[in-house]
Design an enzyme around this catalytic site. Sequence first.
Site, PDB file in Angstrom:
ATOM      1  N   LYS A 165       0.831  -1.181   0.280  1.00 34.30           N
ATOM      2  CA  LYS A 165       0.163   0.216  -0.154  1.00 34.30           C
ATOM      3  C   LYS A 165       0.919   1.250   0.015  1.00 34.30           C
ATOM      4  CE  LYS A 165      -3.233  -3.069   0.417  1.00 34.30           C
ATOM      5  NZ  LYS A 165      -3.992  -3.429  -0.900  1.00 34.30           N
ATOM      6  N   LYS A 265     -13.426  -7.384  -5.982  1.00 33.53           N
ATOM      7  CA  LYS A 265     -13.591  -7.712  -4.547  1.00 33.53           C
ATOM      8  C   LYS A 265     -15.216  -8.000  -4.463  1.00 33.53           C
ATOM      9  CE  LYS A 265     -10.083  -5.825  -2.007  1.00 33.53           C
ATOM     10  NZ  LYS A 265      -9.138  -4.708  -2.734  1.00 33.53           N
TER      11      LYS A 265
END
Length: 370
Positions: A165, A265
């Site tokens: 990230k 997702k």
Amino acid sequence: MKITALTIYQVDLPLEHPYWLSGGRLKFDCLDATFVRVDTDAGITGWGEGTPWGHTYVPAHGPGIRAGIDTMAPFILGLDPRLLLDVERAMDIALPGHLYAKSPIDMACWDIAGQAAGLPIADLMGGGSRSPKPIASSVGAKTVDETRAVVERYRQRGYIAHSVKIGGDVERDIARIRDMEANRKPGEIILYDVNRGWSRQQAIRVMQATADLSVMVEQPCETLDDIAAIRPLHPAPVSVDEALVTLQDAARIARDGLAEVFGIKLNRVGGLTRAARMRDLALAHGIDMFVMATGGSVLADAEALHLAATIPDHAIHAVWACQDMLTVDIAGGRGPRNIDGHLHLPEGPGLGVHPDLDALGAPVASYRVT
Ligand code: MG
């Protein structure tokens, strides 16, 4: 077969380590999970899960799942859960949008359909690859040294895929990418996930400064318009996940060439039924995929694994095991677990794993045919 009851459970799933999203969004240390038990008049029970990745990641809200199911329940009771398209349309009539609230219902219906057919969901969807799927780590926003340490910890557990990230600080992002690439092991899959944390100018600066490394960047900016605007100004392969919500988004990304990879997702896109359409659109356009839960237990990981198994091995990069980031286990060690950095498709019918009722506590709501 008819749905006779919906029973809703809320469970707090604490994270082993608090998590910071990039871009100054709130830190969180616990996930709000909703488990849905769907009973039928055939004696088959299916399970669904909806667990947003905190409340600041995407527009998905733990209490919102329960509120959405409360609104949709009267439209779902009495339907045949094997007729997934009927269930989808009933939910859309009851409550337009709110895909994340529909996802756990869709998941439980697929679980029932698989059990009724005696097939794992992946096989019921047309055929599941048994190749073990690499699990991507999730390495929160950190310094260069912290990033190294966290990635090394995952490597010790067999991980070959890493979602690092980044976002929000141009110089630090460039330093972290350069350090990761300098220490990349052969065969590793590394994705630099910005989680929408860059403005357009920040994205251009980092992606131009690392152009020599040909790294893959996920969701560099907030919207598809932003991603389209910077597209001609950098050479990096792009993955889109948060801005990929509807089939219309997928069609635009494919048609306009905005990304080479979809990050699907399940909870965000409304479950397996809708995600399968995105998968087909991706394959038709030479777009690869990551498939994951938005968060949650082994149930959510198993759901994503079933979809991942229906993707040809060459087109699926990695899955995720959010379960590895939690301090509680609601399924007593059953279901797909990390084996040397990979998940293996469960061979039982349906989802292949159900929760322990004791781990869920008392239901917070129940709806039944009267
Ligand atoms: Mg992402």
